[in-house]
Design a protein around this motif. Structure first.
Motif, short mmCIF file in Angstrom:
data_model
loop_
_atom_site.label_atom_id
_atom_site.label_comp_id
_atom_site.label_asym_id
_atom_site.label_seq_id
_atom_site.Cartn_x
_atom_site.Cartn_y
_atom_site.Cartn_z
N LYS A 1 -14.00 4.38 12.94
CA LYS A 1 -14.88 3.28 13.31
C LYS A 1 -14.84 3.03 14.82
O LYS A 1 -15.88 2.84 15.46
CB LYS A 1 -14.46 2.02 12.55
N GLN B 1 -2.76 5.48 0.91
CA GLN B 1 -3.72 4.41 1.20
C GLN B 1 -3.65 4.00 2.68
O GLN B 1 -4.68 3.71 3.30
CB GLN B 1 -3.43 3.21 0.30
N LYS B 2 -2.44 3.99 3.22
CA LYS B 2 -2.30 3.66 4.64
C LYS B 2 -2.99 4.70 5.51
O LYS B 2 -3.64 4.36 6.50
CB LYS B 2 -0.82 3.57 5.00
N LEU C 1 0.83 -1.20 0.00
CA LEU C 1 0.00 0.00 0.00
C LEU C 1 0.87 1.26 0.00
O LEU C 1 1.97 1.27 0.56
CB LEU C 1 -0.90 0.03 1.24
N VAL D 1 -5.54 6.60 4.63
CA VAL D 1 -6.99 6.44 4.45
C VAL D 1 -7.50 5.28 5.30
O VAL D 1 -8.54 5.38 5.98
CB VAL D 1 -7.33 6.24 2.97
N ASN D 2 -6.78 4.17 5.28
CA ASN D 2 -7.18 3.00 6.06
C ASN D 2 -7.12 3.29 7.57
O ASN D 2 -7.99 2.86 8.33
CB ASN D 2 -6.29 1.81 5.73
N TYR D 3 -6.09 4.03 7.98
CA TYR D 3 -5.96 4.37 9.39
C TYR D 3 -7.09 5.28 9.83
O TYR D 3 -7.68 5.09 10.90
CB TYR D 3 -4.60 5.03 9.64
N ASP D 4 -7.41 6.29 9.01
CA ASP D 4 -8.52 7.19 9.34
C ASP D 4 -9.83 6.42 9.48
O ASP D 4 -10.62 6.68 10.39
CB ASP D 4 -8.66 8.27 8.26
N ALA D 5 -10.05 5.48 8.57
CA ALA D 5 -11.29 4.69 8.61
C ALA D 5 -11.36 3.84 9.87
O ALA D 5 -12.40 3.72 10.51
CB ALA D 5 -11.39 3.83 7.37
N LYS D 6 -10.21 3.23 10.22
CA LYS D 6 -10.18 2.37 11.42
C LYS D 6 -10.42 3.19 12.69
O LYS D 6 -11.24 2.80 13.54
CB LYS D 6 -8.84 1.66 11.50
#
Length: 321
Positions: free
Chosen positions: A20, A9-10, A5, A12-17
């Protein structure tokens, strides 16, 4: 083959996690993670699995996500987390009992050697005893002003030595000595620094307060309010009983000193005139009689009994002489 990634992308994934977790959890422990390795952190995650989640990351990324989440959801209380994100910290999201989770987090500690430049979290004392080192190491102890002697071909420390004080930096000589002795004086793990719950932030010490502690703190607060109210002569719920009884005492002293009387002073005045009326009949000692007299009389009787028996014995002996 795993897809690598990009940094974007990392993020974006961290923000989403993180977003949540902020949606699903209302209890968060802010933990310090200094000198905590990846394997140790993995063990902590495994121990908390089920009702708690550990999330690490850069402070800037966490602050950015929290601000964006607050703007998106309108939950401004979550912004109270931002001032807590200082230093090497992480977040433990949980739905369990905060005290139990903090105890589990504190349980996973790993012994560590004293490395040069580290700030000592505790005092390090070298106990007296055999070090197992050969006599050629004596000069090393002399540099550190540690008294030693040679015993059975090995160096023995004579007295306890305060090697490192809490808060001091570990020097090269101290680190080398502890390494030679095979000692790991420090232990590291996640340390709970702050607790967040539904927008409120408080110290972790609050988790260990008992009902008795709360009652003592409440009583202390009431006492301070009462003292302040009495000092400024301001009636309050805490000071009112004291004010009433103090007023009654003033009226009572006035009634005793003068001919003025009122209902609640009559019994006190009667007692002052004739205290003997208030002596109870059962087991009472009349006024002017020494209560120790009966006891003294009994002692005298007991002392006399042995004398009588000795005379009788003496008489018998005289008959048979």
């Amino acid at each position: 083959m795993a897809v690598k990634l990009t940094k974007m992308q990392k993020k974006v994934n961290y923000d989403a996690k993180l977003s949540k977790f902020l949606d699903h959890y209302t209890q968060i422990l802010v933990v310090g993670a200094d000198n905590v390795g990846s394997n140790q952190l993995q063990n902590i995650r495994h121990g908390l699995r089920g009702e708690s989640v550990v999330l690490m990351g850069k402070n800037t990324m966490m602050k950015r996500t929290i601000r964006m989440h607050a703007e998106k959801t309108g939950n401004k209380n979550i912004l109270n987390l931002i001032p807590l994100l200082v230093g090497n910290v992480g977040l433990v999201f949980t739905k369990g009992d905060l005290k139990e989770v903090s105890e589990v987090v504190a349980k996973y500690k790993v012994a560590a050697p004293a490395r040069v430049g580290l700030i000592a979290p505790i005092d390090v004392v070298v106990p007296p005893g055999n070090t197992g080192l050969d006599p050629s190491q004596t000069s090393f102890f002399q540099v550190l002003n540690i008294p030693t002697k040679i015993n059975k071909g090995t160096v023995e420390i004579v007295t306890p030595v305060d090697l490192i004080k809490q808060g001091e930096k570990v020097g090269s000589s101290e680190a080398a000595l502890l390494t030679k002795l095979g000692r790991k004086p420090f232990s590291y793990g996640l340390i709970v620094q702050s607790v967040y719950e539904n927008g409120s932030v408080f110290s972790p010490e609050v988790l260990y307060l008992t009902e008795d502690d709360l009652a003592d703190k409440f009583a202390n607060g009431v006492a301070q309010v009462a003292a302040f109210s009495l000092a400024v002569n301001y009636p309050s719920l805490a000071a009112s009983p004291h004010m009433i009884i103090n007023g009654y005492k003033n009226l009572l002293s006035l009634a005793v000193a003068t001919d003025y009387s009122f209902k609640h002073a009559e019994k006190v005045e009667e007692y002052l005139k004739d205290p003997s009326k208030f002596v109870s009949v059962a087991g009472a000692v009349p006024v002017g009689v020494d209560s120790s007299a009966p006891a003294a009389a009994e002692k005298d009787e007991k002392k006399e009994e042995p004398e009588e028996s000795s005379e009788e014995e003496g008489g018998l002996m005289g008959l048979f002489d």
